[in-house]
Design a protein around this motif. Structure first.
Motif, PDB file in Angstrom:
ATOM      1  N   GLU A  64       0.806  -1.391   0.025  1.00  0.00           N
ATOM      2  CA  GLU A  64      -0.133   0.031  -0.104  1.00  0.00           C
ATOM      3  C   GLU A  64       0.736   1.224   0.184  1.00  0.00           C
ATOM      4  O   GLU A  64       1.687   1.351   0.704  1.00  0.00           O
ATOM      5  CB  GLU A  64      -1.000  -0.031   1.203  1.00  0.00           C
ATOM      6  CG  GLU A  64      -1.756  -1.008   1.048  1.00  0.00           C
ATOM      7  CD  GLU A  64      -2.878  -1.481   2.340  1.00  0.00           C
ATOM      8  OE1 GLU A  64      -2.651  -0.210   3.339  1.00  0.00           O
ATOM      9  OE2 GLU A  64      -3.540  -2.206   2.368  1.00  0.00           O
ATOM     10  N   THR A  67       1.125   8.555  -3.246  1.00  0.00           N
ATOM     11  CA  THR A  67       1.780   9.031  -4.304  1.00  0.00           C
ATOM     12  C   THR A  67       2.221  10.519  -4.061  1.00  0.00           C
ATOM     13  O   THR A  67       1.787  11.100  -3.284  1.00  0.00           O
ATOM     14  CB  THR A  67       1.136   8.994  -5.696  1.00  0.00           C
ATOM     15  OG1 THR A  67       0.001   9.504  -5.561  1.00  0.00           O
ATOM     16  CG2 THR A  67       0.855   7.471  -5.817  1.00  0.00           C
ATOM     17  N   MET A  71      -2.628  10.484  -3.935  1.00  0.00           N
ATOM     18  CA  MET A  71      -3.431   9.229  -4.027  1.00  0.00           C
ATOM     19  C   MET A  71      -2.808   8.080  -3.311  1.00  0.00           C
ATOM     20  O   MET A  71      -1.742   7.863  -3.231  1.00  0.00           O
ATOM     21  CB  MET A  71      -3.659   8.826  -5.339  1.00  0.00           C
ATOM     22  CG  MET A  71      -4.450   9.719  -6.467  1.00  0.00           C
ATOM     23  SD  MET A  71      -4.563   9.013  -8.050  1.00  0.00           S
ATOM     24  CE  MET A  71      -2.901   8.989  -8.622  1.00  0.00           C
ATOM     25  N   GLY A  73      -3.175   3.831  -2.857  1.00  0.00           N
ATOM     26  CA  GLY A  73      -3.486   2.767  -3.568  1.00  0.00           C
ATOM     27  C   GLY A  73      -2.459   1.445  -3.170  1.00  0.00           C
ATOM     28  O   GLY A  73      -1.673   1.590  -2.328  1.00  0.00           O
ATOM     29  N   THR A  74      -2.919   0.340  -3.883  1.00  0.00           N
ATOM     30  CA  THR A  74      -2.341  -0.655  -3.615  1.00  0.00           C
ATOM     31  C   THR A  74      -1.765  -1.295  -4.970  1.00  0.00           C
ATOM     32  O   THR A  74      -2.160  -1.075  -6.159  1.00  0.00           O
ATOM     33  CB  THR A  74      -3.297  -1.834  -3.326  1.00  0.00           C
ATOM     34  OG1 THR A  74      -3.885  -1.557  -2.021  1.00  0.00           O
ATOM     35  CG2 THR A  74      -2.470  -3.378  -2.859  1.00  0.00           C
ATOM     36  N   THR A  76      -0.256  -3.375  -7.935  1.00  0.00           N
ATOM     37  CA  THR A  76      -0.665  -4.396  -8.716  1.00  0.00           C
ATOM     38  C   THR A  76       0.029  -4.944  -9.451  1.00  0.00           C
ATOM     39  O   THR A  76       0.094  -6.042  -9.964  1.00  0.00           O
ATOM     40  CB  THR A  76      -2.087  -4.063  -9.394  1.00  0.00           C
ATOM     41  OG1 THR A  76      -1.996  -3.184 -10.408  1.00  0.00           O
ATOM     42  CG2 THR A  76      -3.424  -3.785  -8.353  1.00  0.00           C
ATOM     43  N   VAL A  85      -1.107   1.162  -9.948  1.00  0.00           N
ATOM     44  CA  VAL A  85      -1.571   1.020  -8.621  1.00  0.00           C
ATOM     45  C   VAL A  85      -3.223   0.997  -8.757  1.00  0.00           C
ATOM     46  O   VAL A  85      -3.589   1.841  -9.359  1.00  0.00           O
ATOM     47  CB  VAL A  85      -1.036   2.525  -8.122  1.00  0.00           C
ATOM     48  CG1 VAL A  85      -1.706   2.782  -6.544  1.00  0.00           C
ATOM     49  CG2 VAL A  85       0.501   2.625  -7.728  1.00  0.00           C
ATOM     50  N   GLU A  86      -3.747   0.251  -7.959  1.00  0.00           N
ATOM     51  CA  GLU A  86      -5.212   0.165  -7.825  1.00  0.00           C
ATOM     52  C   GLU A  86      -5.588   1.297  -6.708  1.00  0.00           C
ATOM     53  O   GLU A  86      -5.443   1.153  -5.530  1.00  0.00           O
ATOM     54  CB  GLU A  86      -5.514  -1.164  -7.648  1.00  0.00           C
ATOM     55  CG  GLU A  86      -7.131  -1.368  -7.637  1.00  0.00           C
ATOM     56  CD  GLU A  86      -7.777  -2.675  -7.386  1.00  0.00           C
ATOM     57  OE1 GLU A  86      -8.746  -2.833  -7.693  1.00  0.00           O
ATOM     58  OE2 GLU A  86      -7.057  -3.714  -6.771  1.00  0.00           O
ATOM     59  N   ILE A  87      -6.154   2.485  -7.453  1.00  0.00           N
ATOM     60  CA  ILE A  87      -6.757   3.584  -6.039  1.00  0.00           C
ATOM     61  C   ILE A  87      -8.133   3.371  -6.044  1.00  0.00           C
ATOM     62  O   ILE A  87      -8.615   3.912  -4.806  1.00  0.00           O
ATOM     63  CB  ILE A  87      -6.484   4.698  -6.898  1.00  0.00           C
ATOM     64  CG1 ILE A  87      -7.191   4.913  -8.207  1.00  0.00           C
ATOM     65  CG2 ILE A  87      -4.880   5.007  -7.102  1.00  0.00           C
ATOM     66  CD1 ILE A  87      -7.135   6.242  -8.863  1.00  0.00           C
ATOM     67  N   ALA A  88      -8.962   2.212  -6.588  1.00  0.00           N
ATOM     68  CA  ALA A  88     -10.236   2.018  -6.140  1.00  0.00           C
ATOM     69  C   ALA A  88     -10.536   0.761  -6.828  1.00  0.00           C
ATOM     70  O   ALA A  88      -9.667   0.217  -7.699  1.00  0.00           O
ATOM     71  CB  ALA A  88     -11.230   3.228  -6.776  1.00  0.00           C
ATOM     72  N   VAL A  92      -7.277   1.109 -12.128  1.00  0.00           N
ATOM     73  CA  VAL A  92      -5.754   1.052 -11.910  1.00  0.00           C
ATOM     74  C   VAL A  92      -5.066   2.196 -12.939  1.00  0.00           C
ATOM     75  O   VAL A  92      -5.508   2.428 -13.813  1.00  0.00           O
ATOM     76  CB  VAL A  92      -5.154  -0.399 -12.299  1.00  0.00           C
ATOM     77  CG1 VAL A  92      -3.868  -0.409 -12.398  1.00  0.00           C
ATOM     78  CG2 VAL A  92      -5.934  -1.249 -11.732  1.00  0.00           C
ATOM     79  N   LEU A 109      -5.331   1.230   3.961  1.00  0.00           N
ATOM     80  CA  LEU A 109      -6.307   1.612   3.134  1.00  0.00           C
ATOM     81  C   LEU A 109      -7.963   0.989   3.746  1.00  0.00           C
ATOM     82  O   LEU A 109      -8.961   1.657   3.481  1.00  0.00           O
ATOM     83  CB  LEU A 109      -6.072   0.929   1.778  1.00  0.00           C
ATOM     84  CG  LEU A 109      -4.867   1.818   1.212  1.00  0.00           C
ATOM     85  CD1 LEU A 109      -4.804   1.154  -0.227  1.00  0.00           C
ATOM     86  CD2 LEU A 109      -5.028   2.942   1.018  1.00  0.00           C
TER      87      LEU A 109
END
Length: 112
Positions: A64, A67, A71, A73-74, A76, A85-88, A92, A109
């Motif tokens: 996690e 940025t 933002m 995110g995780t 991926t 990065v998956e933000i929701a 991505v 998160l």
């Protein structure tokens, strides 16, 4: 303007030449100023850059992160110079690795 130039030349001719003590003190002041700049500005910046490089090198899939744009995110997917990065859910974004500013503790998160 001629009267200013002649005055300046007259003052330079009357002044005593700088002795060895005057030259040494100016060199000492320059060295002291460089040391202050090094320890107050250059060295801490180099240390931060080294920590940032180490953090980017240690990135793993599933981390996690935060940025530079704020933002969260995780990660991926990781390539040599880019990170996905998956933000929701199902959203991505692809970023440069340098855009990662911090690795967050696991579970951050989910609690946010």
């Amino acid at each position: 303007m001629d009267f200013l130039i002649s005055t300046a030349q007259a003052q330079a001719a009357q002044g005593a030449p700088a002795g060895a003590a005057g030259g040494m003190s100016s060199i000492f002041m320059m060295v002291a100023m460089f040391a202050i700049f090094y320890f107050m500005l250059i060295r801490p910046q180099m240390k931060r850059a080294k920590e940032q490089r180490a953090m980017i090198a240690a990135l793993n899939k599933g981390d996690e992160v935060a940025t530079t744009t704020g933002m969260l995110g995780t990660i991926t997917e990781i390539s040599e110079s880019y990170v996905s990065v998956e933000i929701a859910p199902n959203v991505v974004v692809k970023l440069q690795k340098q855009a990662i500013t911090a690795v967050l503790p696991k579970g951050t998160l989910k609690s946010a």
